[in-house]
Design an enzyme around this catalytic site. Sequence first.
Site, PDB file in Angstrom:
ATOM      1  N   SER A   1       0.863  -1.176   0.000  1.00  0.00           N
ATOM      2  CA  SER A   1       0.000   0.000   0.000  1.00  0.00           C
ATOM      3  C   SER A   1       0.898   1.224   0.000  1.00  0.00           C
ATOM      4  O   SER A   1       2.080   1.148   0.369  1.00  0.00           O
ATOM      5  CB  SER A   1      -0.896   0.022   1.242  1.00  0.00           C
ATOM      6  OG  SER A   1      -1.541   1.282   1.403  1.00  0.00           O
TER       7      SER A   1
ATOM      8  N   TYR B   1      -2.451  -1.167  10.323  1.00  0.00           N
ATOM      9  CA  TYR B   1      -2.469  -1.461   8.889  1.00  0.00           C
ATOM     10  C   TYR B   1      -1.164  -0.993   8.252  1.00  0.00           C
ATOM     11  O   TYR B   1      -0.552  -1.710   7.455  1.00  0.00           O
ATOM     12  CB  TYR B   1      -3.663  -0.782   8.221  1.00  0.00           C
ATOM     13  CG  TYR B   1      -3.759  -1.043   6.736  1.00  0.00           C
ATOM     14  CD1 TYR B   1      -4.274  -2.239   6.257  1.00  0.00           C
ATOM     15  CD2 TYR B   1      -3.327  -0.090   5.809  1.00  0.00           C
ATOM     16  CE1 TYR B   1      -4.357  -2.495   4.894  1.00  0.00           C
ATOM     17  CE2 TYR B   1      -3.411  -0.327   4.444  1.00  0.00           C
ATOM     18  CZ  TYR B   1      -3.923  -1.530   3.999  1.00  0.00           C
ATOM     19  OH  TYR B   1      -3.984  -1.770   2.646  1.00  0.00           O
TER      20      TYR B   1
END
Length: 317
Positions: free
Chosen positions: A164, A176
């Site tokens: 990401s 995350y």
Amino acid sequence: MWLYLAVLVGLYYLLRWYKERQVVSHLQEKYVFITGCDSGFGNLLARQLDRRGLKVLAACLTEQGSEQLRDQTSDRLETVILDVTQTDSIAAATEWVKKHVRDKGLWGLVNNAGIIYPTGCSEWLQIETYENILKVNLIGLIKVTLSMLPLVRRARGRIVNVSSILGRVAFFGGVYCSSKYGVEAFSDVLRRELQHFGVKISIIEPGYFRTGMTDTQRSLEKMTQAWEEAPVNIKEAYGQHFFDAHYNITKKGLLRCSTNLNLVTDCMEHALTSKYPRTRYSAGWDALFFYIPLSYLPTSLADYILTRSWPKPAQAI
């Protein structure tokens, strides 16, 4: 001097463009295993590669997701149920892949499965949330990779790990971001270790895209739940005003997510089919023109740019 420099830069990009246009031969004979195919990037990539004629082995978490994908694709595509947090499930999927690829080996492994909920400030989240997200996004990815690696090495194939932009610039989502930084590090180490085996590793770094993981209503509900379950002393430190402002900032960000998922899956496809895949693919205009340049700035300047619009906690000094 500047003219010579511009010419050199132009020649570099021209050469890269030429090399990256070269496609691997006999793609119709190659097998690609993709995790997280129930929806989002994995689902779209499975359909995209199937249309191109590759032999897609798609792993879904649910039977419903598996059936829906089969209904949308050709008879070449096969599905299997996989929970990347369960060792037995990974072992069973690996044996299933072995039966399909046989002596050819596995050309492509795409580690796409991931979760993000709930998001919020690090102190709001319970330790179980950290563990669950890390189990899927990082530990599960590592387990699947190590289990499938002998098959990929046999084919001198490709491993594509979905990270990401939050694996390059950490500022939102707490755990995350940590999981995606782990994916980046694992991929870098693996690429260097496997270079002499002919295995190529690519990292996909999407910006903000509208998938099930960024569903606005669900994201906000999970964040609200995390806030409500936080200890009283934590809520007093931040204050309701801080949460409300954080909620609105998050909502605005989610509503701006791109709907063009092909920007990501095209990068994945290129990593699997080009003779000369890139090490990293940054997908999305926000990634290319904001987050990647931001990652090269001095840390103090990046901190200021990212947090200048954040609210102050109730007990801020």
